[in-house]
Write a protein that holds these residues in place. Structure first.
Motif, PDB file in Angstrom:
ATOM      1  N   THR C  64     -37.536 101.009  12.372  1.00  0.00           N
ATOM      2  CA  THR C  64     -37.191 100.841  11.065  1.00  0.00           C
ATOM      3  C   THR C  64     -38.377 101.013   9.979  1.00  0.00           C
ATOM      4  O   THR C  64     -38.314 102.198   9.133  1.00  0.00           O
ATOM      5  CB  THR C  64     -36.142  99.853  10.753  1.00  0.00           C
ATOM      6  OG1 THR C  64     -34.985  99.840  11.406  1.00  0.00           O
ATOM      7  CG2 THR C  64     -35.876  99.613   9.265  1.00  0.00           C
ATOM      8  N   THR C  67     -40.187 104.262  10.319  1.00  0.00           N
ATOM      9  CA  THR C  67     -39.394 105.410   9.498  1.00  0.00           C
ATOM     10  C   THR C  67     -39.503 105.566   8.063  1.00  0.00           C
ATOM     11  O   THR C  67     -40.008 106.598   7.553  1.00  0.00           O
ATOM     12  CB  THR C  67     -37.892 105.289   9.744  1.00  0.00           C
ATOM     13  OG1 THR C  67     -37.734 105.319  11.235  1.00  0.00           O
ATOM     14  CG2 THR C  67     -37.161 106.409   9.200  1.00  0.00           C
ATOM     15  N   ILE C  68     -39.491 104.391   7.351  1.00  0.00           N
ATOM     16  CA  ILE C  68     -39.844 104.201   5.951  1.00  0.00           C
ATOM     17  C   ILE C  68     -41.165 104.627   5.695  1.00  0.00           C
ATOM     18  O   ILE C  68     -41.360 105.294   4.653  1.00  0.00           O
ATOM     19  CB  ILE C  68     -39.544 102.672   5.497  1.00  0.00           C
ATOM     20  CG1 ILE C  68     -37.963 102.328   5.953  1.00  0.00           C
ATOM     21  CG2 ILE C  68     -39.781 102.445   4.235  1.00  0.00           C
ATOM     22  CD1 ILE C  68     -37.117 103.107   5.289  1.00  0.00           C
ATOM     23  N   VAL C  77     -33.234 107.798   3.765  1.00  0.00           N
ATOM     24  CA  VAL C  77     -32.940 107.051   5.128  1.00  0.00           C
ATOM     25  C   VAL C  77     -32.036 106.519   5.689  1.00  0.00           C
ATOM     26  O   VAL C  77     -31.326 105.498   4.581  1.00  0.00           O
ATOM     27  CB  VAL C  77     -34.233 106.443   5.263  1.00  0.00           C
ATOM     28  CG1 VAL C  77     -34.349 105.790   6.817  1.00  0.00           C
ATOM     29  CG2 VAL C  77     -35.708 107.419   5.234  1.00  0.00           C
ATOM     30  N   VAL C  79     -30.178 104.069   8.306  1.00  0.00           N
ATOM     31  CA  VAL C  79     -30.555 103.334   9.506  1.00  0.00           C
ATOM     32  C   VAL C  79     -29.340 102.792  10.358  1.00  0.00           C
ATOM     33  O   VAL C  79     -28.643 102.121   9.386  1.00  0.00           O
ATOM     34  CB  VAL C  79     -31.428 102.132   8.899  1.00  0.00           C
ATOM     35  CG1 VAL C  79     -31.724 101.449  10.344  1.00  0.00           C
ATOM     36  CG2 VAL C  79     -32.779 102.657   8.510  1.00  0.00           C
ATOM     37  N   ALA C  96     -32.839  96.052   7.417  1.00  0.00           N
ATOM     38  CA  ALA C  96     -33.075  97.690   6.985  1.00  0.00           C
ATOM     39  C   ALA C  96     -33.210  97.760   5.467  1.00  0.00           C
ATOM     40  O   ALA C  96     -34.053  98.447   4.688  1.00  0.00           O
ATOM     41  CB  ALA C  96     -31.944  98.464   7.566  1.00  0.00           C
ATOM     42  N   GLU C  97     -32.342  97.068   4.917  1.00  0.00           N
ATOM     43  CA  GLU C  97     -32.454  97.155   3.218  1.00  0.00           C
ATOM     44  C   GLU C  97     -33.619  96.584   2.716  1.00  0.00           C
ATOM     45  O   GLU C  97     -34.329  97.292   1.942  1.00  0.00           O
ATOM     46  CB  GLU C  97     -31.335  96.264   2.680  1.00  0.00           C
ATOM     47  CG  GLU C  97     -31.365  96.163   1.095  1.00  0.00           C
ATOM     48  CD  GLU C  97     -30.237  95.325   0.632  1.00  0.00           C
ATOM     49  OE1 GLU C  97     -29.742  94.348   1.178  1.00  0.00           O
ATOM     50  OE2 GLU C  97     -29.730  95.832  -0.563  1.00  0.00           O
ATOM     51  N   ALA C 101     -34.516 101.164   3.265  1.00  0.00           N
ATOM     52  CA  ALA C 101     -33.447 102.030   3.754  1.00  0.00           C
ATOM     53  C   ALA C 101     -32.602 102.394   2.662  1.00  0.00           C
ATOM     54  O   ALA C 101     -32.264 101.584   1.971  1.00  0.00           O
ATOM     55  CB  ALA C 101     -32.654 101.510   4.931  1.00  0.00           C
ATOM     56  N   ASN C 102     -31.977 103.658   2.652  1.00  0.00           N
ATOM     57  CA  ASN C 102     -31.133 103.962   1.711  1.00  0.00           C
ATOM     58  C   ASN C 102     -29.874 103.736   1.875  1.00  0.00           C
ATOM     59  O   ASN C 102     -28.976 103.584   1.049  1.00  0.00           O
ATOM     60  CB  ASN C 102     -31.201 105.575   1.204  1.00  0.00           C
ATOM     61  CG  ASN C 102     -32.640 105.770   0.818  1.00  0.00           C
ATOM     62  OD1 ASN C 102     -33.459 105.910   1.603  1.00  0.00           O
ATOM     63  ND2 ASN C 102     -32.956 106.220  -0.361  1.00  0.00           N
ATOM     64  N   VAL C 104     -26.999 102.150   5.591  1.00  0.00           N
ATOM     65  CA  VAL C 104     -27.083 101.707   6.806  1.00  0.00           C
ATOM     66  C   VAL C 104     -25.873 102.430   7.544  1.00  0.00           C
ATOM     67  O   VAL C 104     -24.913 102.808   6.673  1.00  0.00           O
ATOM     68  CB  VAL C 104     -27.038 100.314   7.170  1.00  0.00           C
ATOM     69  CG1 VAL C 104     -28.209  99.739   6.848  1.00  0.00           C
ATOM     70  CG2 VAL C 104     -25.990  99.851   6.403  1.00  0.00           C
TER      71      VAL C 104
END
Lengths: 293, 293, 293, 293
Positions: C64, C67-68, C77, C79, C96-97, C101-102, C104
Motif C-alpha cells: 500500500t 503504491t502511494i 489509487v 486499494v 489504506a485511507e 488511497a482514493n 478501497v
C-alpha cells in the motif's frame, strides 16, 4: 397406503426396430419374455428405454397390446403414456387402461417449461379419465422440467396418482420423498447408479433397464435389501456398478442393444438419429461384461 | 491398509469466543470434553466448524495445544492445518505433529484455482516435513476447488496421505472412492445429510459437528451400520435428518452455538462477520430439537 | 452521482516475489510505474491479481505504502482491503485511507457462506471507520459468495459505498445494475472476456490486469466506446480477446508473470502453492502474443 | 459468405388456437400480416414461439402453406422443421422447400442425449434431401442438447448449413462464433435479453417474438447498430429490456398472447397443457407495457 401395485425390480424393455427402422413386434415380445422369466417383479413398456417419444401413436398402441398379450397377467404392467399435449396423454392413458395395463407412468414432457399449475392440471385431466393408478415421473434430464418436492406432494393429492418415480440422482430428494410422503405413496428410484443409496433411503422399487442384461444381479440387490443384509447388498451393488454407469452414460437404448448382442441375443436396429455404439464403446462394454463372469 | 487411525464418529468442536471476539480456551475445553465423554470415536479441532480460517496463527496453536492437553490420549486427534500458502501449511502441520496430534487434515484452500500439479506439490511439500498421516479433504463449497477422483488418487501415492474426506454430497463420488481406492485408503464422509448413503456406500467414518448436539443419535447410526442392521440405521437416520439439514443450511458454527444454548449449554460468541441465528431461525431450531425428545 | 473517482481502465499490478518467495518491493514499483506511464486511468494494488490473500498484514501495508509513494497523485489509487474477519478488514481499510488511497475495494470473502445481513453489517462496520469511498466487489469464483442485485442495492444505501465491481460474467447482471442503480452508482466490469459487452451495457470502467501486457489495446477499446464508435470497439476487442481469455483461464498472477517474461520484462517469482505456467502453456501464450504484433 | 438470406429482425409468429384448441389459420394469417407490415426483415413460422412441437404433421403443413401464401415474397421465410426422428425432419424439410420456404431451421431435438456424430448425421441426412439453406439452432433449454462450438463448426462443413442461431445466453459463445466462423457463416442471436450484447458482438440478426408486441423498438435497436450509434442502441435497448425479460420468463407463447390482448388484439387460445398467464402476471405485464408508452 394408496393403491400401488409395484415393488422390487421393475424392468424396462427396449423397443427393437427392423433394418428399415420399423418397430419389430416379434422381437419385442421375445425380449419382453426374457425379462419376465428372469424374475422381474414388473415390466414397463414405452419408457425412455423403449424410445417412446420416437414412436407414432399407432406404434405405441401396438407395443401396449403386445405387452399385455405376452405378459398374460404374470406380472403387473406399467405403461408409459407421456406426451407433450394433454389431449394425447389422455388418449394414450385411456388406451392403456382399456388394453389391460395395471398402471400408467407420466412424465410432464415439456418444450415450454410448464408452471406448477399447468403440470397439476395436466395430471388431473388424465387422472379424471382413467381409474388405474398413475406413477408421476420426475426426470429433468429427459423431460425438461424438475418437479419440486412441493409439486410432487400436490400431485399426490390427486386420488389415483399414487406413486413417484425419481431420477434426478439426488439422494436428498429421495430422503424428502420418504419423509414427507411417508407410507401414503410408493417411491421408486429411476437412477441406476443410485440403486443402493435409494434402497438404503427406503425406495419401494427400482425402475431399470438393467434386467435386459444382468437380471440376477439386480434381483440379488433387492433380495439382500429385503433381508436387511446391507453388507451383501453393498457387495452385489459394487459388482454391477460399472455396468450400471456404462449403460446410463451411453444412453439406455443404445447400450442395451449393444449389451444384448455381446451376450449373443438379437437386439434389433435403432431408429435414427440414434446410432449404435462405436467400436471402441463396444470394446469397453465387453470388458465390463467380462468382469461380471 | 495404510496407516489410518480413524473410524466411526469423528466429532468437530466449535471454537467459542468471548464477548470481545477473542478465543475462549476455557469454554473450548469444556465443549471438547462433552464430545469425548459422549463416546465420539475421535475429535477434530480447527475444522470448518472450528472456524479455523478466521483464527490467527497464535490462536490456532493455542487450540491445538488445548485439545491435546484435554484429550489426554483417550481418542485420536485430527488437527486442521489448511492454509492458502504452502509455507504456512507446513508450519501448522509441523506444529500439530510436535504437539501430539495423531493426524492432520488438509483442504487445498484456494483463492486462485490451483492446478492439479500445484495441489500435488502442496501436499507433497507438507508430507515431506511430517511423519503422521494426512487426511486430504475435498469440499469445493468451502475450499473453492473440487479435486477430481483422479487427483485424489495421485495424492494417495504420497506415502503419508492415507485418508480422504469427501464433502461434495455426491454419492457417485463416494462409490468411485470405495471402488478405486479399495482397502488401501480410509474414506470419510463429511456431508451430514448423506451420512446414511455414505455408510451404505462403505465409508469408514463420518466427520461431523452433530455430536455437539445429538451424540447418541450419531453413534446409534454408526452402531446400526456396524451390526449390519440397515432397517435400524434407516430409522435412526431419518430421526436425525431434519437436524442435520438444519445445521448444514445455517452454517455449522452459527447453528451449533444456537443448538447448545437451546440445550442450556454455554456456546460463547461468534467472531464477526459471523452473526447469531435470527430469532425466527432459533424458533425453527427449537421445534426440530423438540421432535427428537 | 455519488462520489466515484474512477472511470476507464483501472489497472491491476501483480505482486512479484523474490526467489525466496518474499515480496519484492523494488520490482513491484517498476511494474507499477509501467502501468502509469502506459496511460492507465487508475491503479488497483492488492487485488486478486496482486495475490492479496496470500500476503501477511505487514506485506499488505508495504505494498500500500509503496503504491502511494510511486503513484505520487498521478492517477487515483484503489486499494484492496478484503479479509475474512471484519476486524482485519476495518484495520486494512483504515491503513489504506491513512496512507493516501482514493478508495478501497472490498469483496465479502467467505469461508462460511455469509447471510445478506452479515454482509451488510460487514460493509457497514468498515464504512463507519473511513471516509473514502468503497467499491463493493462481487466475484463468486474467488470470494465464495454471489451477492444478489438486491443485496448490492442494500450495500449502496451505505453512504460511502459508491461503486460496484461485477465479475460474474453474466451480462444480464450488468443490465440490472445499470437499470436499477442508474446514475447513482459507478458500475465496473471485472470480467475480461466481457469487456466489450460490459461497455456496451454502460459500464463506467474496466478493472483489469491486461494493461500489464497490452495497455494500448485496452485503452483503444475504452476510447472507441468513449467516441461512440462500436465498429472500432468491436475490431479492437476481437484483436485482444484471445489474450484476455488466456490470462483469465490460466489465473492472472501466473499468466501476467509469464507474459511479462515473454515480453522481456522481469516478472519475479510466485509464492507457493502457485507455480509458473508449464512449458506448453508458455508456448501457447507466445503464439497469442505474436498474433498481436 | 455462404448463402444466407437473413439479416436484421427475424420475427416469430405465434400459432393461435380456437376455443377447441384447434389451429386457427385465419387468425394466424392476420397476426403474421402484422409482423410483415411492421417492417420485420423476415418471418419464422413453426419456431418455439409457434409451439411447433405441440402440432400434428398436418397442422405444421397447414401453417407452412398459410405463411408462404400470406407473405407473397415480401420478406424471406424461415420454417422450423425440427423433429425427434430423422425421418420426420427430412419429411418436413422437403415439404417446406416445396411450399416455397427460403430456408429451414433445425434444432437437434433430443430425448436421448445425442452424440456429436448422431447430430452431424441427422443434419447431413436432411441437407442431402433439400437445396435451400439450413439454420442450425442451439438452445439447450428447449432442445435438450448443447451443441459445442466444435460441433457447430462441423455442421457448417455441410454445404447448405449456412447459419447458426445461438440461444444459450452466453456472450462468450457468441464471441467464439464470430471469431471462428468469421464471414463464412451467418450468426443469429435467439436470446432476447442479450440482443444488445449480441449485436455488439457482431450478430447478423435477432430471432425474436418481440415484434408481435413492440416492432418499432426492435427495429430501432437494429437501425442504431446499423448506423454504428452505440449510445442510441443502448438507450433503445434499455427501454425494451423489461418487456424482453418478461416474455422470456413467462414463456413466449403465453406471454405474446397476453401482450396482444393487452394491446387490444385477438391472440386466440393456447393448447393444453399451456395455460394463459395468471391475473397477477397480466397485471405485471400491463405495467411493463405502460412504461413503453
Amino acid at each position: 397406503m394408496k393403491n400401488n401395485p409395484f415393488k422390487g425390480i421393475i424392468a424396462y424393455p427396449i423397443t427393437p426396430f427392423d433394418k428399415d427402422e420399423q418397430v419389430d413386434i416379434v422381437l419385442y415380445k421375445k425380449l419382453l419374455e426374457r425379462l419376465i422369466v428372469a424374475g422381474s417383479h414388473a415390466v414397463a413398456p414405452l419408457g425412455s428405454t423403449g424410445v417412446m417419444p420416437y414412436l407414432t401413436d399407432q406404434e405405441k398402441e401396438a407395443i401396449t397390446e403386445a405387452t399385455i398379450d405376452q405378459v398374460k397377467g404374470r406380472v403387473p404392467v406399467l405403461v408409459g403414456v407421456s406426451n407433450l399435449t394433454t389431449e394425447r396423454t389422455v388418449y394414450h392413458a385411456k388406451f392403456a387402461e382399456k388394453a389391460g395395463a395395471n398402471a400408467v407412468m407420466i412424465i410432464p414432457m415439456s418444450y415450454w417449461k410448464l408452471t406448477d399449475d399447468e403440470i397439476v392440471q395436466h395430471y388431473d385431466a388424465v387422472a379424471k379419465q382413467i381409474s388405474i393408478p398413475i406413477m408421476a415421473y420426475n426426470n429433468p434430464a429427459t423431460g425438461g422440467v424438475d418437479m419440486s418436492p412441493a409439486l410432487l406432494k400436490r400431485l399426490l393429492e390427486i386420488p389415483n396418482v399414487t406413486m413417484i418415480k425419481e431420477s434426478t440422482g439426488d439422494v436428498q430428494r429421495m430422503h424428502y420423498l420418504r419423509r414427507k410422503l411417508g407410507e401414503d405413496a410408493g417411491f421408486y428410484n429411476g437412477s441406476n447408479p443410485l440403486a443402493l443409496a435409494a434402497f438404503a433411503a427406503g425406495a419401494n422399487g427400482w425402475c431399470t433397464a438393467a434386467p435386459n442384461l444382468i437380471p440376477k444381479l439386480n434381483l440379488d440387490l433387492y433380495n439382500a435389501i429385503d433381508k436387511n443384509d446391507l453388507q451383501e447388498a453393498q457387495k452385489v451393488f459394487y459388482k454391477q456398478l460399472n455396468l450400471l454407469k456404462f449403460i446410463v452414460n451411453k444412453g439406455l437404448p443404445r447400450a442395451i442393444k449393444a449389451g444384448l448382442e455381446l451376450q449373443g441375443i438379437e437386439g434389433g436396429f435403432l431408429r435414427s438419429p440414434l446410432k449404435p455404439l462405436t467400436e471402441s464403446e463396444v470394446a469397453e462394454f465387453k470388458l465390463i461384461l467380462a468382469e461380471l463372469e
